[in-house]
Design a protein around this motif. Structure first.
Motif, PDB file in Angstrom:
ATOM      1  N   GLY B 236      65.700 -62.314   4.722  1.00  0.00           N
ATOM      2  CA  GLY B 236      65.025 -61.415   6.145  1.00  0.00           C
ATOM      3  C   GLY B 236      65.992 -60.675   6.805  1.00  0.00           C
ATOM      4  O   GLY B 236      65.443 -60.043   7.746  1.00  0.00           O
ATOM      5  N   ASP B 237      67.258 -60.564   6.425  1.00  0.00           N
ATOM      6  CA  ASP B 237      68.410 -59.728   7.340  1.00  0.00           C
ATOM      7  C   ASP B 237      68.331 -58.389   7.111  1.00  0.00           C
ATOM      8  O   ASP B 237      68.413 -57.419   8.185  1.00  0.00           O
ATOM      9  CB  ASP B 237      69.494 -60.386   7.124  1.00  0.00           C
ATOM     10  CG  ASP B 237      69.983 -61.647   8.205  1.00  0.00           C
ATOM     11  OD1 ASP B 237      69.302 -61.760   9.160  1.00  0.00           O
ATOM     12  OD2 ASP B 237      70.829 -62.283   7.771  1.00  0.00           O
ATOM     13  N   ASN B 333      55.921 -61.284  -0.065  1.00  0.00           N
ATOM     14  CA  ASN B 333      56.996 -60.942   0.915  1.00  0.00           C
ATOM     15  C   ASN B 333      57.977 -59.688   0.602  1.00  0.00           C
ATOM     16  O   ASN B 333      58.722 -59.772   1.403  1.00  0.00           O
ATOM     17  CB  ASN B 333      57.779 -62.313   1.226  1.00  0.00           C
ATOM     18  CG  ASN B 333      56.909 -63.179   2.131  1.00  0.00           C
ATOM     19  OD1 ASN B 333      56.246 -62.640   3.027  1.00  0.00           O
ATOM     20  ND2 ASN B 333      56.896 -64.514   1.901  1.00  0.00           N
ATOM     21  N   PHE B 364      55.572 -65.319  12.623  1.00  0.00           N
ATOM     22  CA  PHE B 364      55.596 -64.402  13.358  1.00  0.00           C
ATOM     23  C   PHE B 364      54.359 -63.876  14.421  1.00  0.00           C
ATOM     24  O   PHE B 364      54.366 -63.258  15.118  1.00  0.00           O
ATOM     25  CB  PHE B 364      55.803 -63.082  12.343  1.00  0.00           C
ATOM     26  CG  PHE B 364      57.266 -63.176  11.748  1.00  0.00           C
ATOM     27  CD1 PHE B 364      58.311 -62.762  12.387  1.00  0.00           C
ATOM     28  CD2 PHE B 364      57.322 -63.288  10.263  1.00  0.00           C
ATOM     29  CE1 PHE B 364      59.561 -62.845  11.881  1.00  0.00           C
ATOM     30  CE2 PHE B 364      58.565 -63.334   9.829  1.00  0.00           C
ATOM     31  CZ  PHE B 364      59.619 -63.069  10.382  1.00  0.00           C
ATOM     32  N   ALA B 401      70.239 -66.660   6.300  1.00  0.00           N
ATOM     33  CA  ALA B 401      70.255 -65.337   6.788  1.00  0.00           C
ATOM     34  C   ALA B 401      71.676 -64.956   6.789  1.00  0.00           C
ATOM     35  O   ALA B 401      72.209 -64.757   8.183  1.00  0.00           O
ATOM     36  CB  ALA B 401      69.687 -65.437   8.005  1.00  0.00           C
ATOM     37  N   SER B 487      62.755 -71.808  11.405  1.00  0.00           N
ATOM     38  CA  SER B 487      61.435 -72.097  10.925  1.00  0.00           C
ATOM     39  C   SER B 487      61.012 -73.672  11.050  1.00  0.00           C
ATOM     40  O   SER B 487      59.690 -73.850  10.975  1.00  0.00           O
ATOM     41  CB  SER B 487      61.031 -71.739   9.745  1.00  0.00           C
ATOM     42  OG  SER B 487      62.118 -72.486   8.733  1.00  0.00           O
ATOM     43  N   GLY B 513      63.228 -65.571   9.612  1.00  0.00           N
ATOM     44  CA  GLY B 513      62.027 -65.668   8.415  1.00  0.00           C
ATOM     45  C   GLY B 513      63.056 -65.476   7.334  1.00  0.00           C
ATOM     46  O   GLY B 513      64.332 -65.526   7.225  1.00  0.00           O
ATOM     47  N   ASP B 514      62.425 -65.440   5.945  1.00  0.00           N
ATOM     48  CA  ASP B 514      63.202 -65.267   4.838  1.00  0.00           C
ATOM     49  C   ASP B 514      62.246 -64.155   3.846  1.00  0.00           C
ATOM     50  O   ASP B 514      61.316 -63.837   4.120  1.00  0.00           O
ATOM     51  CB  ASP B 514      62.881 -66.510   4.040  1.00  0.00           C
ATOM     52  CG  ASP B 514      64.057 -66.488   2.920  1.00  0.00           C
ATOM     53  OD1 ASP B 514      64.761 -65.489   2.733  1.00  0.00           O
ATOM     54  OD2 ASP B 514      64.551 -67.316   2.363  1.00  0.00           O
ATOM     55  N   HIS B 519      58.223 -60.299   7.561  1.00  0.00           N
ATOM     56  CA  HIS B 519      58.062 -59.950   8.757  1.00  0.00           C
ATOM     57  C   HIS B 519      56.520 -58.763   8.788  1.00  0.00           C
ATOM     58  O   HIS B 519      55.750 -58.629   9.339  1.00  0.00           O
ATOM     59  CB  HIS B 519      59.256 -59.312   9.534  1.00  0.00           C
ATOM     60  CG  HIS B 519      58.849 -59.263  10.975  1.00  0.00           C
ATOM     61  ND1 HIS B 519      59.753 -59.052  12.117  1.00  0.00           N
ATOM     62  CD2 HIS B 519      57.658 -59.369  11.802  1.00  0.00           C
ATOM     63  CE1 HIS B 519      59.291 -59.031  13.035  1.00  0.00           C
ATOM     64  NE2 HIS B 519      58.210 -59.165  13.008  1.00  0.00           N
ATOM     65  N   ASN B 629      62.931 -56.251   8.853  1.00  0.00           N
ATOM     66  CA  ASN B 629      63.320 -57.289   8.497  1.00  0.00           C
ATOM     67  C   ASN B 629      62.903 -58.578   9.481  1.00  0.00           C
ATOM     68  O   ASN B 629      61.923 -57.975  10.207  1.00  0.00           O
ATOM     69  CB  ASN B 629      65.153 -57.114   8.711  1.00  0.00           C
ATOM     70  CG  ASN B 629      65.734 -56.605  10.343  1.00  0.00           C
ATOM     71  OD1 ASN B 629      64.632 -56.650  11.150  1.00  0.00           O
ATOM     72  ND2 ASN B 629      66.838 -56.421  10.185  1.00  0.00           N
ATOM     73  N   SER B 630      63.406 -59.592   9.759  1.00  0.00           N
ATOM     74  CA  SER B 630      63.284 -60.768  10.384  1.00  0.00           C
ATOM     75  C   SER B 630      63.231 -60.164  11.820  1.00  0.00           C
ATOM     76  O   SER B 630      62.359 -60.788  12.527  1.00  0.00           O
ATOM     77  CB  SER B 630      63.986 -62.003  10.256  1.00  0.00           C
ATOM     78  OG  SER B 630      63.912 -62.389   8.888  1.00  0.00           O
ATOM     79  N   TYR B 631      63.877 -59.175  12.183  1.00  0.00           N
ATOM     80  CA  TYR B 631      63.911 -58.876  13.645  1.00  0.00           C
ATOM     81  C   TYR B 631      63.112 -57.763  14.057  1.00  0.00           C
ATOM     82  O   TYR B 631      63.006 -57.332  15.166  1.00  0.00           O
ATOM     83  CB  TYR B 631      65.465 -58.541  13.886  1.00  0.00           C
ATOM     84  CG  TYR B 631      66.502 -59.871  13.814  1.00  0.00           C
ATOM     85  CD1 TYR B 631      66.832 -60.206  14.873  1.00  0.00           C
ATOM     86  CD2 TYR B 631      66.754 -60.016  12.535  1.00  0.00           C
ATOM     87  CE1 TYR B 631      67.809 -61.496  14.561  1.00  0.00           C
ATOM     88  CE2 TYR B 631      68.021 -60.914  12.277  1.00  0.00           C
ATOM     89  CZ  TYR B 631      68.198 -61.645  13.399  1.00  0.00           C
ATOM     90  OH  TYR B 631      69.080 -62.842  13.320  1.00  0.00           O
TER      91      TYR B 631
END
Ligand code: SF4
Ligand code: SF4
Ligand code: SF4
Ligand code: FES
Ligand code: FES
Lengths: 169, 799
Positions: B236-237, B333, B364, B401, B487, B513-514, B519, B629-631
């Motif tokens: 998820g990066d 995903n 999320f 990550a 998580s 996340g992954d 996300h 991404n996760s962010y």
């Protein structure tokens, strides 16, 4: 810093190591002396010695090997009981250092870094050992022999072979 | 620091005091050659290529170690300097094999470039070259000793950058050699090997071809590939990876992945998955034709027409007879935002169901809800680079990550950031932590409560209660804090933690996340109760007016309930896009015996095997669009590879909807701009030249034309996302120019989740460095690495 419960070294060396790690501001400063003492203790620096030293200093084995391989006087294979180091650096070279070396090679039947089949002698060609004034010179274990001639080398080696060397360990 | 003024080649420059001359010059466009210098790593001064003349200094000085000083007068390129560099090169080439014609680095080699520039044409070195055979150090790393110029970059990168310390230097002088951490004497085959994270960073920074990768070595020449910068499909990066592709008889294959221009969100970094984990795309056993399940249980390949007509007719029939609520939809995903959006829109407006979900790897939804009045509190990946203090609670970024871990390490190393780690396990990042708190087993809920002030929770939160108190006090004293959450924390626990975080000043939050677009899947409304942008189905929203007559008003079933419905015979159809829920959620195949299943897949996964229709799907490296991404950093995905026979999920959805009789212009707003009058094919249907449609689209956009001429154009869907989804206020130009931009969801005030309490809706992915969900099982290189590292790497000290 860690002391080791089941050391592979002799009790005296192990005790010395326990102390060594405490006397420097940074423990890894003890690495080179430890390697030298380990070699004196075991005749060479074995994988097990690397592992224990790494453990004692909280280093990776790779770090220990990086340093170990840098110094040519540190060995990772057993040497002979008498390790002969013949200098062929400039002062010695001028007055016959190479003759001394090739005489040793012929007499012992081994080359640079070789060990005789009976494990008695090993031979190394080394750089200056600090005995230039009395060149040519060689070192057997920690003993110096200088102003060498081929004949003198023969008698020195005879002495060691017969157990009359000064530094018989 | 104050600026100092100095002169380089007659030009007056200023730079902050303390800046290294080499960097100050670079910032002003003066390039000083360097082999050993690498920004961010410790200084080595091993190569002497960067020498410059500084007035009043007796000898040439190394620009890589000299800080600029007031009044300094520097010459960077004089005959004297050229001669010095030429001599350096001559020495370096003394034992260099000069096998550039076959060397991987040929054409992209710093030694080659410098030799070209300074022309070290003749050598006084007459001795025979000392050849050493190439060594295979690991499944990914090869070493060609004679090519090594002993710059130490690899050693520093592996040690300082990766915190792995798997490379060292042994011997000295001309026998000095880079050595891996498993010596020959200790390996089974008597050869030296690496036991490490296999990130390939050492290969990346090697200025020559001494370190090469198993994946790319001797495969092709750099100039024979097309280089397409896209986003890594794995964790998820969201690293940018540049895929080198070349044409094959049935499309174009990926030959390598690398961090070519370091222009991405990941800066210098890329992990093994981003570098080598593309090989699933090239597999021979990919599904490349539509398949229908036969009465005897076997699959038969059929024409597209047959498969689409059959699927469209069956789905329409089920919707019209049994109702949309008997249809379930599960998304993946690794879809683009556009595909995820279109999938839920297809479900809601064509299939007529809200039974939509995806494998949630982090909560999320709760994050969006908890921060709904604090849009400035969503952290970006970039915050990891600069935050002064970070609380990492749960998670294991090193494994899950890797870019996050890299950024945290770098921030601690270069900026002395303070890292607080609270975890039940001794995760590797505790080595960088200022303070490490061991959380008691199952103590995440308790720690959230304790931090919020419930002292009664102390004993179930951590084993060392005194340390716990200090930990809380230390956090409280931080003037700003970035909070990264693993998580382990979800639903109510996560909500409590965020509520606590909001009581501290200047906090920002992110969840680990992954998968590349987990996300995005949540943002785009692959959820039963929430529409894109977290708008509750049951509240007032703009979608009612858009999604047509089939759009149900009641929230649907979540993923677990969908399978419950199958169990009770209430699930007539299941539409799955790029997901493998059967394996992931351990679903008994018998449950689905009476459900009509359609799937878009690349391989015959556990779920695909149960399907009635399989459509051959493209993967992320074969499509265009955007991902977050996760962010919440949004980036452009570009089509790199191609495989004859496969279709993107976007195209498949449109085609199925078409066969169900849906009005496509309502589904995808394409070609609407009558003012420009453009009608043309963008190349999507015109063969296999990868990236063509993208390039054309970028060109059109740059010329103020409207490229959305086809219903398969992701940008047409992005238009709608931008128009309807709260929080997706993105800048097109940023996106098109390949930059990341940070988006924060804008959840409406009345966000209500139907299942606040069901923690099991979030299933942590628990991927490691060498796994990547179902997809990872189809990557030969990842599988090879998993087998090698069935144990913990020993190169990493335990404490
Ligand atoms: S972890 Fe392995 S692949 Fe990564 S830099 Fe170190 S030696 Fe190279
Ligand atoms: S292997 Fe490459 S990076 Fe490492 S020291 Fe040699 S030239 Fe430098
Ligand atoms: S850190 Fe994540 S996004 Fe980056 S290359 Fe590795 S798997 Fe891909
Ligand atoms: S040169 Fe031989 S001892 Fe100095
Ligand atoms: S770059 Fe300055 S010495 Fe290598």
């Amino acid at each position: 810093m860690s002391t080791v419960s089941e050391s592979i070294f002799t009790p005296a060396t192990a005790e010395r190591f326990d102390k060594l790690v405490t006397i420097y501001p940074v423990p890894r400063s003890a690495l080179v002396p430890m390697l030298l003492y380990a070699q004196d203790d075991l005749g060479y620096v074995s994988d097990a010695a690397v592992a224990e030293i790494a453990h004692r200093l909280n280093l990776l084995e790779l770090d220990v090997r990086n340093v170990l391989s840098y110094y040519s006087m540190l060995r990772t294979k057993p040497a002979g009981k008498f390790n002969i180091q013949v200098c062929t650096n400039i002062s010695c070279m001028i007055v016959g250092g190479y003759d001394i070396l090739s005489h040793c090679q012929k007499r012992l039947g081994i080359g640079h870094k070789g060990v005789t089949a009976d494990g008695e002698f090993s031979l190394e060609e080394v750089e200056c050992i600090g005995a230039c004034c009395w060149a040519p010179a060689m070192q057997v274990n920690y003993d110096f022999h200088d102003n060498l001639t081929v004949e003198k080398v023969d008698s020195i080696l005879d002495d060691y072979a017969a157990g009359r060397g000064q530094d018989v360990k | 620091m104050p600026d100092v003024t100095f002169t380089v080649d007659g030009q007056t420059l200023t730079a902050p005091a303390g800046t290294l001359l080499i960097d100050a010059c670079k910032a002003s466009g003066i390039q000083i050659p360097a082999f050993c210098y690498y920004p961010g790593l410790s200084l080595q001064a091993a190569c002497r290529m960067c020498v410059v003349r500084i007035e009043k200094a007796p000898k040439l000085q190394t620009a890589c170690t000299t800080p600029v000083a007031e009044g300094m007068v520097v010459y960077s390129e004089t005959p004297e300097i050229a001669q010095a560099r030429k001599s350096t090169l001559e020495l370096l080439l003394g034992n260099h094999p000069l096998d550039c014609p076959v060397c991987d680095a040929g054409g992209q080699c710093e030694l080659q470039d410098m030799t070209f520039k300074y022309g070290a044409a003749s050598s006084f070195y007459a001795e025979p070259k000392n050849h050493r055979e190439e060594q295979k150090w690991s499944p990914t790393v090869y070493f060609d000793r004679p090519r090594c110029i002993l710059c130490y970059r690899c050693i520093r990168m592996c040690g300082e950058g990766m915190d792995v310390y798997a490379l060292g230097i042994q011997n000295r002088g001309s026998s000095a050699v880079i050595a891996p951490n498993i010596p020959a004497t200790q390996s089974e085959d008597g050869l030296a090997h690496l036991d490490c994270e296999e990130c390939g960073m050492c290969i990346d920074v090697c200025p020559v071809g001494a370190l090469t990768s198993d994946t790319y070595r001797y495969k092709t020449r750099p100039w024979e590939m097309n280089h397409v910068a896209t986003v890594c499909t794995h964790c998820g990066d969201g690293c940018k990876t540049t895929l080198g592709v070349r044409a094959t008889t049935d499309g174009s294959e990926i030959v390598r992945g690398d961090n070519r221009d370091k222009s991405g969100i990941n800066g210098d970094f890329l992990c093994n998955k981003g570098r080598y984990g593309f090989d699933f795309a090239n597999r021979e056993d990919r599904i490349t034709e539509p398949m229908l399940k036969q009465p005897d249980g076997t699959f038969k390949t059929v024409t597209w027409d047959e498969a689409l007509l059959f699927t469209g007719t069956r789905l329409k029939d089920i919707r019209d007879t049994r109702g949309g609520k008997t249809i379930g939809v599960i998304g993946g995903n690794r879809l683009t935002n556009e595909e995820a959006y279109l999938l839920q829109k297809f479900a809601r407006s064509v299939l007529g169901t809200n039974n939509i979900d995806h494998h949630r790897t982090a909560d999320f939804v709760t994050l969006a809800a908890a921060l709904r009045d604090h849009r400035d509190r969503f952290a970006s990946q970039h915050d990891n680079e600069t935050a002064k203090a970070i609380l990492l609670i749960g998670g294991d970024p090193t494994n899950q990550a890797p870019l996050t871990a890299w950024n945290l390490r770098t921030n601690v190393r270069l900026n002395r950031a303070k890292l607080y780690v609270a975890n039940h396990a001794h995760i590797k990042l505790h080595r960088q932590a200022k303070s490490f708190l061991e959380i008691a087993p199952y103590g995440y809920g308790a720690i959230a409560a304790y931090l919020s002030g419930d002292d009664g929770a102390a004993s179930s939160a951590a084993t060392d209660i005194e340390k716990l108190a200090h930990f809380r006090d230390a956090l409280k004293a931080e003037p700003e804090l970035l909070i990264l959450v693993g998580s382990e924390l979800r639903a109510g626990d996560l909500r409590a933690l965020i509520a606590y975080g909001l009581t501290l000043p200047n906090t920002k939050f992110a969840l680990i996340g992954d998968y590349v677009n987990a996300h995005g899947a949540a943002d785009m409304g692959l959820l039963p109760d929430l529409l894109p942008g977290y708008a509750p189905v049951v509240a007032d929203h703009d979608y009612t007016a858009e999604y047509g007559e089939h759009f149900p008003t009641e929230p649907g079933l979540n993923l677990l309930q969908i399978f419950d419905a199958a169990q009770t015979g209430d699930l007539a159809a299941l539409y799955i896009v790029n997901a493998n829920p059967v394996a992931r959620f351990s679903i008994d195949p018998a449950t689905l015996a009476n459900t009509f299943i359609v799937i878009h897949e690349m391989f015959l996964t556990e779920t695909a095997r149960l399907a009635d229709v399989i459509f051959p799907a493209a993967n992320l490296y074969e499509k265009s669009g955007s991902v977050v991404n996760s962010y919440g950093d949004l980036q452009l995905v570009k089509k790199a590879a191609d495989r004859a026979g496969v279709r993107t999920d976007l195209e498949l959805l449109v085609r199925v909807a078409d066969r169900m009789g849906a009005e496509i212009r309502k589904l995808v707003p394409f070609g609407k701009r009558a003012s420009t009058g453009l009608r043309a094919d963008l190349g999507q249907t015109r063969g296999v030249q990868s990236g063509e449609a993208d390039r054309h689209a970028v060109w059109l956009t740059a010329n103020n034309l409207e490229p959305k001429l086809s219903p398969f154009d992701p940008f047409a869907v992005l238009d709608e996302i931008q128009r309807l989804v709260p929080g997706y206020d993105l800048l097109r130009l940023q996106l098109l120019s390949g930059n990341d931009q940070h988006l924060a969801p804008q959840a409406p005030a009345d966000l209500i989740q139907i299942d606040e309490t069901r923690r099991d809706l979030v299933l942590p992915a628990d991927d490691t460095l060498f796994t990547s969900g179902t997809l990872g099982r189809y990557s030969p290189k990842l599988v090879e690495l998993q087998l090698k590292y069935a144990h913990e790497p020993v190169g990493i000290p335990a404490d």
